[in-house]
Design a protein around this motif. Sequence first.
Motif, short mmCIF file in Angstrom:
data_model
loop_
_atom_site.label_atom_id
_atom_site.label_comp_id
_atom_site.label_asym_id
_atom_site.label_seq_id
_atom_site.Cartn_x
_atom_site.Cartn_y
_atom_site.Cartn_z
N PHE A 90 0.90 -1.30 -0.11
CA PHE A 90 -0.02 0.01 0.05
C PHE A 90 0.93 1.20 -0.03
N ALA A 91 1.81 1.24 0.70
CA ALA A 91 2.93 2.55 0.89
C ALA A 91 3.49 2.79 -0.34
N THR A 92 3.82 1.80 -1.13
CA THR A 92 4.62 1.97 -2.45
C THR A 92 3.63 2.59 -3.60
N LEU A 93 2.22 2.20 -3.24
CA LEU A 93 1.23 2.50 -4.23
C LEU A 93 0.81 4.06 -3.90
N GLY A 94 1.26 4.37 -2.72
CA GLY A 94 1.04 5.99 -2.36
C GLY A 94 0.12 6.13 -1.17
N ALA A 95 -0.24 4.85 -0.72
CA ALA A 95 -1.26 5.11 0.47
C ALA A 95 -0.75 5.53 1.89
N ASP A 96 -1.24 6.47 2.45
CA ASP A 96 -0.90 6.89 3.82
C ASP A 96 -1.87 6.14 5.00
N SER A 97 -1.68 6.16 6.00
CA SER A 97 -2.66 5.50 7.17
C SER A 97 -3.92 5.82 6.66
N LEU A 98 -4.31 7.27 6.39
CA LEU A 98 -5.77 7.18 6.34
C LEU A 98 -6.13 6.58 5.00
N THR A 100 -5.27 3.81 3.95
CA THR A 100 -5.25 2.42 4.34
C THR A 100 -6.43 2.07 5.20
N VAL A 101 -6.95 3.05 6.01
CA VAL A 101 -8.21 2.71 6.79
C VAL A 101 -9.23 2.89 5.71
N GLU A 102 -9.21 3.76 4.79
CA GLU A 102 -10.44 3.71 3.72
C GLU A 102 -10.45 2.67 3.06
N ILE A 103 -9.25 2.06 2.58
CA ILE A 103 -9.29 0.74 1.93
C ILE A 103 -9.94 -0.33 2.86
N VAL A 104 -9.45 -0.26 4.24
CA VAL A 104 -10.21 -1.41 5.01
C VAL A 104 -11.50 -1.37 5.16
N MET A 105 -11.87 -0.20 5.20
CA MET A 105 -13.51 0.28 5.27
C MET A 105 -14.21 -0.28 3.78
N ALA A 106 -13.49 -0.04 2.67
CA ALA A 106 -14.12 -0.52 1.57
C ALA A 106 -14.01 -2.10 1.31
N LEU A 107 -13.10 -2.78 1.90
CA LEU A 107 -13.12 -4.16 1.67
C LEU A 107 -14.05 -4.87 2.72
N GLU A 108 -14.37 -4.03 4.03
CA GLU A 108 -15.26 -4.50 4.78
C GLU A 108 -16.73 -4.45 4.23
N GLN A 121 -3.89 -3.26 11.21
CA GLN A 121 -2.39 -2.82 11.43
C GLN A 121 -1.64 -3.81 10.68
N SER A 122 -1.83 -5.10 10.61
CA SER A 122 -1.04 -6.03 9.96
C SER A 122 -0.98 -6.03 8.57
N ILE A 123 -1.93 -5.45 8.00
CA ILE A 123 -2.11 -5.29 6.54
C ILE A 123 -1.35 -4.46 5.82
N ALA A 124 -0.15 -4.71 5.01
CA ALA A 124 0.70 -4.11 4.41
C ALA A 124 0.59 -4.19 2.82
N THR A 125 0.16 -5.49 2.44
CA THR A 125 0.01 -5.66 0.97
C THR A 125 -1.28 -6.12 0.54
N VAL A 126 -1.55 -6.12 -0.73
CA VAL A 126 -2.72 -6.61 -1.15
C VAL A 126 -3.10 -8.09 -0.77
N GLN A 127 -1.97 -8.90 -0.79
CA GLN A 127 -2.13 -10.41 -0.41
C GLN A 127 -2.27 -10.31 1.00
N ASP A 128 -1.96 -9.63 1.88
CA ASP A 128 -2.24 -9.77 3.28
C ASP A 128 -3.65 -9.42 3.40
N ALA A 129 -4.09 -8.42 2.79
CA ALA A 129 -5.63 -8.15 2.96
C ALA A 129 -6.34 -9.20 2.42
N ALA A 130 -6.15 -9.90 1.23
CA ALA A 130 -6.85 -10.95 0.80
C ALA A 130 -6.69 -12.18 1.76
N ASP A 131 -5.66 -12.46 2.22
CA ASP A 131 -5.79 -13.43 3.27
C ASP A 131 -6.47 -13.32 4.43
#
Length: 142
Positions: A90-98, A100-108, A121-131
């Motif tokens: 996420f950080a490499t794609l330009g995501a900051d902490s806010l 990342t929170v919005e991504i998690v909310m959209a995934l939920e 807090q342990s989600i750093a990559t797309v794969q982490d989120a998918a798992d």
Amino acid sequence: MAAFTGASSTTLISPPHISRQCLVEVASTRISGLKMVSFSNSGRSNLPVSFRRLQISCAAKPETVEKVCDIVKKQLALKDDVSVAGDSKFATLGADSLDTVEIVMALEEAFGITVEEESAQSIATVQDAADLIEKLCEKDSA
């Protein structure tokens, strides 16, 4: 000897050429809900390389990873030419902490799950989120 516990069984592994006296310091840590197990024998080097570090992982379904990629691209307003894959951070794609929170909310919302703050807090990559999503969906259906 190490024990790997799955959903319905436990498997014991002990390399046949290593005595019980020199084997058994097993360190384990959690990674995406799975255990990573390392074998060592108090500094002795008679363990074969393949048994010095044993990692077991289970990747999320490709369709889950693809859906997460689409959501991440949308949330970060990435152009179509930007490649997003399972190993994209996420950080490499330009995501900051806010972001990342919005991504998690959209995934939920997209997957009908609730992600605890500790897990988020342990989600750093797309794969982490998918798992994590598959783990939570499996837990909800059980």
